[in-house]
Enzyme design. Structure first.
Site, PDB file in Angstrom:
ATOM      1  N   SER A 124       0.824  -1.210   0.000  1.00  0.00           N
ATOM      2  CA  SER A 124       0.000   0.000   0.000  1.00  0.00           C
ATOM      3  C   SER A 124       0.855   1.257   0.000  1.00  0.00           C
ATOM      4  O   SER A 124       2.013   1.248   0.430  1.00  0.00           O
ATOM      5  CB  SER A 124      -0.915   0.023   1.231  1.00  0.00           C
ATOM      6  OG  SER A 124      -1.728  -1.125   1.260  1.00  0.00           O
TER       7      SER A 124
HETATM    8  N1  SAM Z   1      -0.680  -4.929   4.085  1.00  0.00           N
HETATM    9  C1  SAM Z   1       0.087  -5.224   2.896  1.00  0.00           C
HETATM   10  C2  SAM Z   1       1.475  -4.676   2.944  1.00  0.00           C
HETATM   11  O1  SAM Z   1       1.830  -4.005   3.925  1.00  0.00           O
HETATM   12  O2  SAM Z   1       2.222  -4.946   1.996  1.00  0.00           O
HETATM   13  C3  SAM Z   1      -0.606  -4.776   1.632  1.00  0.00           C
HETATM   14  C4  SAM Z   1      -1.800  -5.544   1.383  1.00  0.00           C
HETATM   15  S1  SAM Z   1      -2.406  -5.626  -0.270  1.00  0.00           S
HETATM   16  C5  SAM Z   1      -2.971  -3.997  -0.552  1.00  0.00           C
HETATM   17  C6  SAM Z   1      -3.867  -6.611   0.080  1.00  0.00           C
HETATM   18  C7  SAM Z   1      -3.550  -8.034   0.453  1.00  0.00           C
HETATM   19  O3  SAM Z   1      -4.763  -8.658   0.878  1.00  0.00           O
HETATM   20  C8  SAM Z   1      -3.005  -8.862  -0.701  1.00  0.00           C
HETATM   21  O4  SAM Z   1      -1.777  -9.429  -0.351  1.00  0.00           O
HETATM   22  C9  SAM Z   1      -4.082  -9.926  -0.917  1.00  0.00           C
HETATM   23  O5  SAM Z   1      -3.582 -11.185  -1.340  1.00  0.00           O
HETATM   24  C10 SAM Z   1      -4.690 -10.005   0.475  1.00  0.00           C
HETATM   25  N2  SAM Z   1      -6.051 -10.591   0.519  1.00  0.00           N
HETATM   26  C11 SAM Z   1      -7.065 -10.450  -0.360  1.00  0.00           C
HETATM   27  N3  SAM Z   1      -8.145 -11.151   0.060  1.00  0.00           N
HETATM   28  C12 SAM Z   1      -7.792 -11.749   1.234  1.00  0.00           C
HETATM   29  C13 SAM Z   1      -8.461 -12.608   2.148  1.00  0.00           C
HETATM   30  N4  SAM Z   1      -9.727 -13.002   1.957  1.00  0.00           N
HETATM   31  N5  SAM Z   1      -7.784 -13.028   3.242  1.00  0.00           N
HETATM   32  C14 SAM Z   1      -6.503 -12.646   3.472  1.00  0.00           C
HETATM   33  N6  SAM Z   1      -5.814 -11.842   2.640  1.00  0.00           N
HETATM   34  C15 SAM Z   1      -6.451 -11.393   1.528  1.00  0.00           C
END
Ligand code: SAM
Length: 220
Positions: A69
């Site tokens: 992000s």
């Molecule tokens: N917090 C992260 C960082 O600091 O790099 C960035 C997160 S990224 C914007 C969103 C993340 O949510 C992705 O890695 C994606 O695979 C994960 N995601 C999407 N749906 C999800 C779910 N149902 N459960 C867990 N993770 C999920």
């Protein structure tokens, strides 16, 4: 960047100081958030070919079609969490592990769940090597982590079409859930506070853009 030595040069530190000032000037006031952002080397969460992008205030692609992000968004969500030392925090969406490391740096006990196997494996390896003792789980964040509940705070770092009931159920009374809500192109940053009697109070904090919180099945 697992397997790498974790270097942090004066140049990196200087770039980080500048980035922290940018985030401060955009309105982040929580000094503990700003201090953590100035301390955690964001370039450690990038593949080595892309290090020059680490200190721009922008989201950036990581593996599995996901993103780390934008720093301002990380700071904004973290400020809404009102993190206190010793808070037990659940993060949904480990991604690169950067947000989890910011929370750990602030003194929280961090549990993070990721549905992409590749990302969760990478984070599980890299975070302890870098000194961030975050507990990383592979699984579906819609379900939270019932075995480790309740949590003081929960942060969702992907755009959710609705508030998953297990997440509010796993929040302590007095706890805060920060979640970007909507399945449109952008989401409304929302805080849900659980009152002592279990009642949920919702507040909105403007629009942000996230990759979607995907349903049902964790991805091998
Ligand atoms: N917090 C992260 C960082 O600091 O790099 C960035 C997160 S990224 C914007 C969103 C993340 O949510 C992705 O890695 C994606 O695979 C994960 N995601 C999407 N749906 C999800 C779910 N149902 N459960 C867990 N993770 C999920």
């Amino acid at each position: 960047m697992t397997g790498n030595t974790f270097t942090d040069t004066f140049r990196h530190k200087g770039l980080r100081k500048k980035l922290t000032e940018i985030v401060r000037n955009k309105g982040i006031k929580d000094e503990n958030v700003l201090k953590a952002m100035e301390t955690v080397p964001r370039h450690w969460f990038f593949d080595s070919g892309f290090l020059e992008f680490a200190y721009e205030d922008k989201a950036f692609p990581i593996a599995a079609g996901q993103t780390i992000s934008q720093p301002y968004t990380v700071a904004f969500q973290t400020q809404l969490l009102e993190v206190k030392k010793g808070d037990k925090i659940l993060e949904v969406g480990t991604g690169s592990g950067y947000q989890a490391s910011i929370l750990y740096q602030m003194g929280a006990k961090v549990f993070s769940v990721e549905r992409q196997r590749l990302l969760s494996t990478k984070a599980k390896e890299m975070l302890p090597e870098a000194g961030y003792l975050v507990k990383v789980f592979f699984g579906d964040g819609y379900k939270g982590l019932p075995a480790f509940a309740p949590f003081d705070k929960i942060i969702v770092t992907a755009g959710a079409p609705f508030i998953p009931e297990p997440l509010t159920a796993q929040l302590k009374p007095g706890g805060i859930l920060v979640i970007p809500l909507d399945d449109l192109e952008s989401q409304i940053m929302t805080t849900i506070t659980k009152l002592a009697d279990g009642q949920l109070v919702s507040r909105q904090h403007g629009r942000f853009r996230f990759v979607p919180l995907l349903g049902n099945k964790a991805q091998e």
